[in-house]
Design an enzyme around this catalytic site. Structure first.
Site, PDB file in Angstrom:
ATOM      1  N   THR A 359       0.605  -1.035  -0.307  1.00  0.00           N
ATOM      2  CA  THR A 359       0.158  -0.163   0.082  1.00  0.00           C
ATOM      3  C   THR A 359       1.053   1.356  -0.026  1.00  0.00           C
ATOM      4  O   THR A 359       0.404   2.280  -0.130  1.00  0.00           O
ATOM      5  CB  THR A 359      -0.661  -0.252   1.117  1.00  0.00           C
ATOM      6  N   CYS A 375       7.218  -0.571   5.703  1.00  0.00           N
ATOM      7  CA  CYS A 375       7.396  -1.377   7.670  1.00  0.00           C
ATOM      8  C   CYS A 375       8.296  -1.146   8.742  1.00  0.00           C
ATOM      9  O   CYS A 375       9.771  -0.774   8.006  1.00  0.00           O
ATOM     10  CB  CYS A 375       6.929  -3.261   8.262  1.00  0.00           C
ATOM     11  N   GLY A 403       4.031   1.587   8.730  1.00  0.00           N
ATOM     12  CA  GLY A 403       3.292   0.447   9.742  1.00  0.00           C
ATOM     13  C   GLY A 403       5.091   0.901  11.183  1.00  0.00           C
ATOM     14  O   GLY A 403       6.317   0.049  10.181  1.00  0.00           O
ATOM     15  N   ASN A 587       7.635  -6.088  13.074  1.00  0.00           N
ATOM     16  CA  ASN A 587       6.282  -5.432  13.226  1.00  0.00           C
ATOM     17  C   ASN A 587       5.214  -5.193  13.244  1.00  0.00           C
ATOM     18  O   ASN A 587       4.993  -5.826  14.005  1.00  0.00           O
ATOM     19  CB  ASN A 587       6.699  -5.143  11.526  1.00  0.00           C
ATOM     20  N   CYS A 589       2.412  -6.076  11.512  1.00  0.00           N
ATOM     21  CA  CYS A 589       1.274  -7.648  11.536  1.00  0.00           C
ATOM     22  C   CYS A 589       2.972  -8.718  11.598  1.00  0.00           C
ATOM     23  O   CYS A 589       1.818  -9.508  10.912  1.00  0.00           O
ATOM     24  CB  CYS A 589       1.040  -6.943   9.891  1.00  0.00           C
ATOM     25  N   GLU A 591       5.712 -10.068  10.473  1.00  0.00           N
ATOM     26  CA  GLU A 591       6.154 -10.429   9.087  1.00  0.00           C
ATOM     27  C   GLU A 591       7.539  -9.917   9.442  1.00  0.00           C
ATOM     28  O   GLU A 591       8.597 -10.872   8.712  1.00  0.00           O
ATOM     29  CB  GLU A 591       5.356 -10.512   8.382  1.00  0.00           C
ATOM     30  N   THR A 774      -1.491  -8.477   3.582  1.00  0.00           N
ATOM     31  CA  THR A 774      -1.933  -8.135   2.100  1.00  0.00           C
ATOM     32  C   THR A 774      -3.920  -8.024   2.316  1.00  0.00           C
ATOM     33  O   THR A 774      -4.446  -8.039   1.107  1.00  0.00           O
ATOM     34  CB  THR A 774      -1.778  -9.200   1.042  1.00  0.00           C
TER      35      THR A 774
END
Length: 999
Positions: A359, A375, A403, A587, A589, A591, A774
């Site tokens: 994004t 990130c 993020g 981070n 999320c 990953e 995603t």
């Protein structure tokens, strides 16, 4: 008393007068809604909620008699029903400023049924049907009158409605799509037109008409998108080319090449596009645009792009979809030697949906502030300068859509000594509150909510207060209601849990080296500090039972959805960059696993392969996948050099290590295309096969880039430089755990050859892979997000762009092939929350293939994730789903994740946050069943049903029972953890519009 066609009480919403009883029943604020009602002759009248009160009161009067209808009980019922109807209409306006009178009456009918007033509702239904027949007969006898409607332009001028164009646009949108009807859309559109309707409302009426049909035929999602494209084309072409033009697809094919240079010029003039893009060969790039790819969008994807991604000038969108993809591609090709050639290559990859950039890259590529990275990970220092610098850095990084993951473990705990003031520390929690509020204040330019995740190691003395941060009770000054939180758990803690041992909590200012240690070195240092604490040589510490702390972690995870469970040692022991630093957190999320320090802010640049697009007749198409990944890795590597860095620590780290994170999406779609149920050994094997191929080609592509552009600066000393690939690093973790790691190590590709290439040539990127959620880019591509199982086969998805009916198109195709797709099946799917499991006429093979997330045992998700993790040099965002959570299940699940070598986990999902409304009243949204969103923080208890729920004038209510707050009894054994006596908790809402994972 029965209703009769000429009874004055039975003309709902028809009279301006209302009785005193009805006036008294009207809610004070209900009449303030600023929308209009379209009458059957096409005229408009202001919405007046008192007419609803009149209609409902008269309906009760007709059925129950004058005395009963005048009672206080009926007055209260009328008031409550009126408020329900007004609330439902408010939600349904959805940008429209007019509703048809039939829509209003539908909501009255639904409210009566929901309230259990079946006799009144039945009479209401019969009356409406009788009146409809009367109107049809009168129209037949009198002949259909010609009604001329006018459309109001943006300048206020009126012009006659172009009926021919309206029909042509709708027919064009339906062309080539099986199961769609232009006549049905045109009829529903006309029902919502009125004299003086604006051109925007006219466009919206067509889109909404098609959108209501999605639940019965998934292809209407494409029709809705094409109708939105018609609106966008007219908007963009008028802005760029200077006049209103025919905006059909055929016309746009001719206009795209001419439009594109003008689009770039307009964007530069509006200071939205980097002037450097104007120096490309725009005629060549414009000629390369493939307008036919505009037709591959589904409505959810295109609406999301329209709302949040396409460039606009004060609300006027002037960026068409193919121009959008080319603008992003040009931004990524700025430093290439043959910029046009690479821009076209990148464009073709993005616009085909084979690969999609993250994004931030889509938002900002080719703009004046190209912050393209996804990130950022930071470590917070243990001093005021460092703490508030970290909070300022958060704001700067979040401003351009980054993020954030913050490591707070270094900050001293509650009660620790502060030398400068000779006082005591308030601990880490007050600073987390400030960080929380900063994330809310900096909302990424209004495009999406600012988001941050705080990480704390399990030995920190403030860990128990950290677990409570998301609770809705207690001192609100020590709560962070918006910040995500995550436990950073060392292996030693998991070992103490397994043996039911003690665990000691420390303040990091007295145990400073624990922060940077992992594996056997951490264990040795930790035990040394425990001995010092026992000897009275440490001031701030506390000893707790490890199992009790683990139980509280799981309890809070279940009750509040946080903190997430992530594992420190696998992240570090398998990190290829352990020679250059320490992974202190993941981070936002979970990953990304990159090193951070006071001097380095880790940055990762993400993008995802659409796995469905790489499934051929013989399974996974390795050649296609290799081509996609080669180009994708080049694009991701380019991000690092082009990127706009808001803080110097991020620039230094990113240029030194050059990490990227190639991931995947559409895993569930790929399984269904291959006819493989998620809950099967075959699915686990496919997870292994597909991730091995992605890993192989990603590492090779990075090595090939190193041959062309040079190795990343910190390559020497890395695991890569020693020929230790992700598959090989499993042994390091297993050795640290004493041989107890349960992780598959089989392989099929030529890893020996690649290993030698990496050792001799090197890599361009320190890290190459990470599987992100995603959530939004998978919507753009029209596939299931990431590695997720399907949430439901029919449901309403909520995000920042609104509510969208989502239907599993592959399931519909299979049901059609077997003669099972009909209105009864649609109703059954709604009743059973998108699940096939309890629908008797569905064959067992389809039930297995299309099992939904809460029907799949989450241990299968972990098994598949473990197979992927062996190939990934970073981590994966892994959500876990539990339909009926219990302490024992959670304990078993998260211990399994640890034993299987997972580095991180993400959200714990519980049923159910979003449902389709279980209504079988004809007329709602123009179809048999209404679809709306029922938001609930609670879990829905499944209701046993003996027969198909399809029956006229019946509304089945969602049987929602709240998930209780866990109150646990201290267990004697680890597997005795229980979640009893629960009253009000939640794990995580599915499709939360404010949730990063859902966006």
């Amino acid at each position: 008393m029965s209703l009769s066609p000429d009874h004055p009480a039975t003309s709902p919403l028809a009279g301006a007068a209302s009785s005193g009883a009805a006036r008294a029943a009207q809610p004070a604020a209900a009449g303030a809604l600023a929308f209009s009602v379209i009458r059957r002759n096409g005229s408009l009248s202001p919405f007046d909620s008192s007419k609803i009160s009149v209609a409902v009161t008269k309906a009760f009067l007709a059925v129950e008699g004058t005395q009963a209808a005048a009672s206080r009980r009926v007055h209260e019922i009328v008031q409550e029903l009126t408020e329900q109807v007004v609330g439902a209409l408010t939600r349904r306006v959805d940008g429209e400023r007019a509703l048809h009178i039939e829509d209003v009456q539908d909501q009255v009918e639904l409210a009566l049924m929901r309230g259990g007033h079946h006799k009144v509702a039945r009479a209401y239904v019969l009356y409406r049907e009788e009146r409809a027949r009367e109107r049809a007969e009168k129209a037949k006898l009198a002949g259909t009158p010609v009604v001329t409607l006018n459309v109001r332009g943006s300048d206020g001028s009126l012009s006659p409605l172009d009926e021919a164009r309206l029909a042509r646009v709708i027919a064009d949108a339906c062309s080539g799509l099986d199961g769609t009807s232009a006549e049905a859309i045109l009829s529903e559109t006309r029902r919502n037109l009125y004299d003086g309707i604006s051109s925007d409302e006219l466009s919206l009426a067509q889109i909404m008409a098609a959108r209501t049909l999605v639940e019965t035929e998934p292809n209407y999602a494409y029709v809705s998108a094409r109708l939105l494209l018609d609106k966008l084309r007219r908007e963009a072409l008028t802005y760029v080319l200077g006049n209103a033009r025919e905006a059909s697809e055929a016309a746009t094919r001719d206009h795209y090449a001419a439009y594109f240079p003008g689009f770039i010029a307009k964007g530069i003039a509006a200071e939205l596009i980097d002037p450097e893009l104007g120096r490309f060969d725009l005629d060549r790039l414009g000629a390369a645009l493939k307008s036919e790819r505009d037709r591959q969008f589904q409505f959810l994807g295109l609406q999301t792009l329209y709302d949040r991604y396409f460039l606009h000038d004060h609300g006027t969108r002037f960026e068409l979809p193919q121009a959008f993809f080319m603008r992003v591609a040009m931004g990524l090709a700025l430093r290439e030697i043959d910029r046009e050639d690479k821009a076209i290559e990148f464009y073709n990859l993005l616009s085909s949906f084979d690969f999609m950039a993250s994004t931030p890259t889509l938002f900002n590529s080719g703009t004046l502030r190209p912050q393209l990275s996804s990130c950022f990970l930071t470590t917070v220092s243990d001093d005021l300068d460092g703490i508030f610098k970290a909070i300022k850095d958060n704001a700067l990084l979040a401003k351009y859509s980054g993020g954030l993951g913050n490591d707070w473990t270094q900050v001293r705990g509650l009660g620790a000594h502060i030398k400068g003031t000779n006082g005591q520390s308030q601990g880490v929690v007050p600073f987390l509150k400030v960080a929380n509020d900063t994330a809310i204040a900096v909302n990424q330019g209004g495009k999406r909510k600012g988001a941050v995740c705080a990480y704390l190691e399990t030995w920190h003395v403030d860990i128990e207060e950290f677990l409570d941060l998301r609770k809705n009770t207690g001192d609100d000054r020590r709560r962070t209601h918006d910040m995500n939180t995550s436990n950073w758990i060392p292996d030693l803690f998991m070992e103490r849990v397994a043996e039911d041992g003690q665990w000691t909590l420390f303040s990091p200012n007295e145990t400073p080296d624990l922060h940077d240690l992992f594996g056997p070195a951490f264990k040795a240092a930790y035990e040394k500090y425990e001995a010092k604490a026992a000897a009275g040589e440490i001031a701030v510490f506390r000893s707790v039972r490890a199992l009790d702390l683990w139980r509280k972690m799981l309890t809070m995870l279940f009750e509040t959805g946080h903190p997430w469970v992530t594992f420190k040692d696998p992240c570090n022991l398998r990190s290829p960059q352990q020679h250059a630093g320490v992974v202190h957190s993941s981070n936002l999320c979970t990953e990304i696993t990159l090193n951070t320090s006071d001097k380095e802010v880790a940055v990762c640049n993400l993008g995802s392969v659409n796995l469905l697009n790489h499934i051929g007749d013989n399974g996974l198409d390795h050649e296609h996948l290799a081509r996609t990944i080669k180009t994708a890795m080049r694009m991701l590597d380019n991000v690092i050099d082009i990127n706009f860095y808001t803080i110097p620590e991020a620039r230094y780290s990113n240029l030194r290590h050059r990490p990227v994170g190639l991931g995947l999406m559409g895993f569930q779609d790929a399984l269904q295309a291959l006819r493989i149920p998620y809950e099967s050994d075959e699915a686990v094997r496919f997870a292994d096969e597909s991730m091995e191929a992605i890993s192989f080609h990603a590492i090779k592509a990075s090595s090939d880039l190193a041959a062309e552009r040079g190795r990343y600066a910190s390559f020497e000393g890395s695991l890569w430089s020693k020929g230790i690939l992700p598959l090989d690093s499993i042994q390091i973790l297993d050795d640290a755990r004493g041989g107890t790691l349960d992780m598959d190590r089989s392989s099929t590709l030529d890893w020996d050859g690649l290993r030698e290439q990496v050792k001799t040539v090197g890599l361009r990127n320190s890290n190459t892979m990470a599987i992100a959620p995603t959530a939004t880019i998978s919507n753009i591509c029209g596939v299931a997000q990431s590695i997720e199982p399907a949430y439901q086969n029919l449901y309403v998805k909520s995000n920042m762009s609104g509510d969208f009916t989502v239907v599993n198109a592959q399931l519909v195709r299979d049901l059609k092939a077997r003669g099972l797709w009909d209105e009864v099946m649609v109703s059954d799917l709604k009743y059973f929350d998108g699940s096939l499991g309890q629908i008797d006429r569905v064959p067992e093979d389809l039930k297995a293939l299309y099992a939904t997330a809460f029907e799949i045992d989450s241990s299968w998700l972990i098994e598949a994730a473990s197979r992927r993790q062996k190939w990934i040099d970073q981590a994966q965002s892994l959500n876990l789903y539990i339909a009926n959570p219990s302490g024992k299940k959670l304990d078993e699940l998260y211990r399994l994740a640890w034993r299987k070598g997972l580095k991180t986990t993400y959200y714990l999902r519980s049923t159910s946050a979003t449902h389709v409304e279980k209504s079988t009243l004809k007329g709602t949204d123009g179809k048999l069943n209404a679809v709306s969103v029922t938001q609930s923080a609670a879990a829905a208890a499944p209701s046993p049903v003996a027969q198909s729920p399809v029956a006229q004038s019946q509304v089945v209510q969602s049987q929602a029972a709240p998930i209780p707050v866990a109150q646990v009894v201290a267990p004697a054994r680890a597997d005795d953890i229980r979640l009893d006596s629960i009253t009000a908790g939640k794990a995580c809402s599915i499709d939360d519009p404010e949730c990063e994972a859902c966006q």
